[in-house]
Design a protein around this motif. Structure first.
Motif, PDB file in Angstrom:
ATOM      1  N   MET A   1      26.688   0.995  -3.829  1.00  0.00           N
ATOM      2  CA  MET A   1      27.650   1.349  -2.788  1.00  0.00           C
ATOM      3  C   MET A   1      28.648   0.202  -2.619  1.00  0.00           C
ATOM      4  N   ARG A   2      29.914   0.561  -2.634  1.00  0.00           N
ATOM      5  CA  ARG A   2      30.967  -0.469  -2.508  1.00  0.00           C
ATOM      6  C   ARG A   2      31.534  -0.470  -1.091  1.00  0.00           C
ATOM      7  N   ILE A   3      31.451  -1.641  -0.465  1.00  0.00           N
ATOM      8  CA  ILE A   3      31.958  -1.827   0.899  1.00  0.00           C
ATOM      9  C   ILE A   3      33.037  -2.906   0.857  1.00  0.00           C
ATOM     10  N   GLY A   4      34.181  -2.627   1.452  1.00  0.00           N
ATOM     11  CA  GLY A   4      35.248  -3.614   1.569  1.00  0.00           C
ATOM     12  C   GLY A   4      35.372  -4.091   3.002  1.00  0.00           C
ATOM     13  N   ALA A   5      35.622  -5.372   3.171  1.00  0.00           N
ATOM     14  CA  ALA A   5      35.788  -5.940   4.513  1.00  0.00           C
ATOM     15  C   ALA A   5      37.270  -6.060   4.846  1.00  0.00           C
ATOM     16  N   VAL A   6      37.646  -5.518   5.980  1.00  0.00           N
ATOM     17  CA  VAL A   6      39.020  -5.592   6.476  1.00  0.00           C
ATOM     18  C   VAL A   6      39.001  -6.497   7.704  1.00  0.00           C
ATOM     19  N   ILE A   7      39.612  -7.665   7.567  1.00  0.00           N
ATOM     20  CA  ILE A   7      39.614  -8.636   8.653  1.00  0.00           C
ATOM     21  C   ILE A   7      40.948  -8.548   9.387  1.00  0.00           C
TER      22      ILE A   7
END
Length: 185
Positions: A1-7
């Protein structure tokens, strides 16, 4: 599972009165502490009003400038969704939460299941941040406008998963007195 972090680091910091994200917390800028908590994830930092002050801190980061930062948080969220549109989910982080840890982030991510439209950390029944949002809701996020985040979408859903975490998920820095009190032993 690919999770991207948006800061999210594009805001005006009205209550603080200046750029709070470059203020030192335990020897590092607040924003750097947040980035370090997700340094094992693909990530993007959304900047706005204080872009010129933040860029020197972000030399090793992918940065997106939000030219519509004054329209509110929704515009930054939409930029993050577009950036990670092919990922299974995005973790939306507020840039002013210096107590977040890698362990807390991993706990939130490990709670993500196919049946969850989102994973929200809670501390003593108070919903906190960061929130992990499934790709299923990207369309809903893209329809946000104004200074409204994902909370409006998520409060109407019954497939949101909650995970108990520590108080770091409800503590952010809004004022100089917040920062001072956080630094007290």
């Amino acid at each position: 599972m690919r999770i991207g972090a948006v800061i999210l680091a594009a805001g005006e910091a009205k209550r603080f009165g200046k750029n709070k994200l470059i203020q030192q917390f335990l020897g590092k800028p607040i924003l750097i502490r947040v980035i370090e908590a997700v340094n094992f994830l693909d990530r993007v930092v959304i900047v706005g009003k204080y872009a010129n002050e933040l860029l020197p801190l972000l030399e090793n980061e992918i940065v997106i400038y939000n030219p519509k930062w004054m329209l509110g948080i929704s515009e930054s969220i939409k930029l993050g969704v577009r950036f990670f549109q092919d990922y299974d989910g995005i973790l939306i982080l507020l840039g002013d939460m210096p107590l977040l840890t890698k362990e807390t982030i991993q706990k939130i991510i490990s709670s993500f299941k196919e049946s969850c439209s989102a994973v929200i950390p809670v501390y003593q029944n108070a919903r906190g941040n960061p929130v992990l949002i499934s790709k299923k809701l990207y369309g809903d996020l893209m329809s946000l406008s104004g200074d409204i985040g994902a909370r409006e979408i998520l409060k109407k859903r019954n497939d949101v998963c909650l995970i108990e975490c520590g108080k770091e998920v409800i503590i952010d820095v809004d004022t100089e007195s917040d920062l001072i009190s956080l630094q007290q032993p």
